[in-house]
Design a protein around this motif. Structure first.
Motif, PDB file in Angstrom:
ATOM      1  N   ILE A 197      -1.048  -7.595  -3.148  1.00 35.13           N
ATOM      2  CA  ILE A 197      -2.197  -7.185  -2.345  1.00 35.13           C
ATOM      3  C   ILE A 197      -2.048  -7.654  -0.878  1.00 35.13           C
ATOM      4  O   ILE A 197      -2.322  -6.908   0.060  1.00 35.13           O
ATOM      5  N   ASP A 198      -1.576  -8.868  -0.681  1.00 32.47           N
ATOM      6  CA  ASP A 198      -1.487  -9.411   0.685  1.00 32.47           C
ATOM      7  C   ASP A 198      -0.263  -8.899   1.456  1.00 32.47           C
ATOM      8  O   ASP A 198      -0.180  -9.067   2.663  1.00 32.47           O
TER       9      ASP A 198
ATOM     10  N   TYR B 224       2.161   0.737  -7.394  1.00 29.67           N
ATOM     11  CA  TYR B 224       2.677   1.952  -6.755  1.00 29.67           C
ATOM     12  C   TYR B 224       3.597   1.677  -5.567  1.00 29.67           C
ATOM     13  O   TYR B 224       3.651   0.563  -5.055  1.00 29.67           O
ATOM     14  N   GLY B 225       4.234   2.770  -5.095  1.00 30.47           N
ATOM     15  CA  GLY B 225       4.889   2.746  -3.804  1.00 30.47           C
ATOM     16  C   GLY B 225       3.776   2.892  -2.773  1.00 30.47           C
ATOM     17  O   GLY B 225       2.941   3.800  -2.872  1.00 30.47           O
TER      18      GLY B 225
ATOM     19  N   ALA C 205      -7.537   1.584  -5.213  1.00 25.78           N
ATOM     20  CA  ALA C 205      -8.272   0.322  -5.048  1.00 25.78           C
ATOM     21  C   ALA C 205      -7.278  -0.777  -4.654  1.00 25.78           C
ATOM     22  O   ALA C 205      -6.146  -0.772  -5.154  1.00 25.78           O
ATOM     23  N   PRO C 206      -7.694  -1.711  -3.773  1.00 25.89           N
ATOM     24  CA  PRO C 206      -6.766  -2.753  -3.324  1.00 25.89           C
ATOM     25  C   PRO C 206      -6.088  -3.492  -4.478  1.00 25.89           C
ATOM     26  O   PRO C 206      -4.908  -3.811  -4.402  1.00 25.89           O
ATOM     27  N   GLU C 207      -6.825  -3.715  -5.581  1.00 33.43           N
ATOM     28  CA  GLU C 207      -6.210  -4.460  -6.697  1.00 33.43           C
ATOM     29  C   GLU C 207      -5.158  -3.633  -7.449  1.00 33.43           C
ATOM     30  O   GLU C 207      -4.459  -4.151  -8.314  1.00 33.43           O
TER      31      GLU C 207
ATOM     32  N   ASN D 245      -3.570   0.937   1.633  1.00 33.38           N
ATOM     33  CA  ASN D 245      -3.833   1.185   0.211  1.00 33.38           C
ATOM     34  C   ASN D 245      -3.669   2.671  -0.119  1.00 33.38           C
ATOM     35  O   ASN D 245      -4.326   3.220  -0.979  1.00 33.38           O
ATOM     36  N   MET D 246      -2.709   3.281   0.614  1.00 33.56           N
ATOM     37  CA  MET D 246      -2.334   4.667   0.317  1.00 33.56           C
ATOM     38  C   MET D 246      -1.096   4.626  -0.585  1.00 33.56           C
ATOM     39  O   MET D 246      -0.030   4.168  -0.165  1.00 33.56           O
TER      40      MET D 246
END
Ligand code: G1P
Length: 305
Positions: free
Chosen positions: A201-202, A174-175, A167-169, A207-208
Motif C-alpha cells: 500500500i505504501d 495487481y499491477g 480499493a487501497p487495501e 490505486n489504478m
C-alpha cells in the motif's frame, strides 16, 4: 507509431487454478461455469465482439476439455438434432464457429510474462491483445472493454493497458500504474511513467490497477525474451512493459464496465448471482430468492443484537 490493426489475441490459460481446488484438480479453472457458460467463453466472446479474428490460448497438459469446448462435437450435435432440440444444437455448433482458436503449451509455469512469450511466433510483427481469464468484464449497452482499449491503441499507435480504480487495501493484488505527471489525461486515457507488480500500500504509485486487458506492440517480445524473474520469482509481464516504456509510449485506459475477479471465490459468487439475475429465464426466481435471503439475514441479525 504502429498503424496495423489489432486482429490477434492471446489468452493465457496455463495457470494451476490453486485458488479453486478441489474443483480444479481435474478440470481447468477456465471451464468453471458462470451460470452455464464456462468463464473462458465469456473472454472469447469479448475478444470476438472487439474485432479479434484469431486467438491463441496458452495452455498446459491438463486443458484438453477447453480445446474440446471450442471444437465441434458431432455426436452431441446429431443426438440433439434427432431429439428435435435444434436451438441447443445450434448453440453448441456456434461456439466452435465463433473464431479461429489455436493452442500452444507453456511447458513450465514461469509466470505471465513467460506465457505471453510463448505467443511470439504466432503474433509475428503485429500489435496484439491479451485477455486474462480471471477478469470477466461486462459493459451492457456499451463497448466491450477490449474494444475500448483497441480504440485507444488506434488513436495513439502505442500499447495500452486497461485499468480501473481499486480499493487501497487491494493494490497488492495487481499491477499498479504510475501516470506520467507531465502529460495530461485525455478522457479516460493517460500516458504512463511506470508500473509496479503487486506493490504494498505504501509503495503503490496510484490505486489504478491493470485488470486483465492489454493491447501490446510486438516490441514487448524483445523485453520478455530477456526479462528476469521478478515478483514471486516469476517472469512478470508488468516488468517487461516498464522496460518497453523506455523506448516507446505506453498508455493506461480506464475502461468502462463492471469487472468480476472470477479467480477469487467471492468474485466468482458475485458474478454468478449478477449473471443469473441478468438472464430473463432466471431473473425473477433469483431476485425472489435474494430478497428472501436478505430478510432472513436481517431477522437473524436482529435476534443476535
Ligand atoms: C496478473 C498480472 C497483474 C494484473 C492481474 C489482473 O496477476 O500480473 O499485473 O493486475 O493479473 O488480474 P495475477 O492475478 O495473475 O497474479
Amino acid at each position: 507509431m504502429y498503424r496495423l490493426p489489432v486482429k490477434k489475441a492471446v489468452i493465457p490459460a496455463a495457470g494451476l487454478g490453486t485458488r479453486f481446488l478441489p474443483a480444479t484438480k481435474a478440470m481447468p479453472k477456465e471451464m468453471l461455469p458462470i451460470v452455464d457458460v464456462p468463464t473462458v467463453q465469456y473472454i472469447v466472446e469479448e475478444a470476438v465482439a472487439s474485432g479479434i479474428e484469431e486467438i491463441l490460448v496458452i495452455t498446459n497438459a491438463n486443458k484438453h476439455c477447453m480445446e474440446n469446448h471450442f471444437d465441434r462435437n458431432y455426436e452431441l450435435e446429431e443426438r440433439l438434432k434427432e431429439s428435435g432440440k435444434y436451438d441447443l444444437e445450434k448453440m453448441i455448433r456456434d461456439i466452435s464457429d465463433m473464431v479461429n482458436i489455436y493452442y500452444v503449451r507453456q511447458k513450465e509455469p514461469r509466470g505471465l510474462g513467460h506465457a505471453i512469450l510463448c505467443a511470439k511466433s504466432f503474433i509475428g510483427n503485429e500489435p496484439f491483445a491479451v485477455l486474462l481469464g480471471d477478469d470477466v468484464v461486462i459493459n451492457p449497452g456499451g463497448k466491450p472493454a477490449l474494444a475500448q482499449l483497441i480504440q485507444a491503441y488506434n488513436e495513439k499507435g502505442a500499447s495500452v493497458v486497461g485499468v480501473q480504480t481499486v480499493a487501497p487495501e487491494d493494490v497488492d493484488k495487481y499491477g499498479i500504474v504510475e501516470p506520467s505527471l507531465s502529460s495530461k489525461s485525455i478522457g479516460r486515457r493517460v500516458k504512463l511513467a511506470g508500473m509496479v507488480e503487486k506493490p504494498s500500500i505504501d509503495q503503490a504509485p496510484s490505486n489504478m490497477a491493470v485488470l486483465g486487458r492489454y493491447v501490446l506492440t510486438p516490441d514487448i517480445f524483445d523485453f520478455l525474451e530477456t526479462q528476469e524473474a521478478g515478483k514471486g520469482g516469476e517472469i512478470q509481464l508488468t516488468d517487461a512493459i516498464v522496460r518497453l516504456m523506455e523506448v516507446q509510449a505506453v498508455y493506461a485506459y480506464d475502461f468502462e464496465g463492471t469487472r468480476y475477479d472470477v479467480g477469487d471465490k467471492f468474485g466468482f459468487i458475485k458474478a454468478t448471482i449478477d449473471f443469473a439475475m441478468a438472464r430473463p429465464e432466471l431473473s425473477q426466481s433469483v431476485r425472489d430468492y435474494v430478497k428472501e435471503l436478505a430478510s432472513k439475514i436481517e431477522r437473524e441479525e436482529c435476534r443476535q443484537e
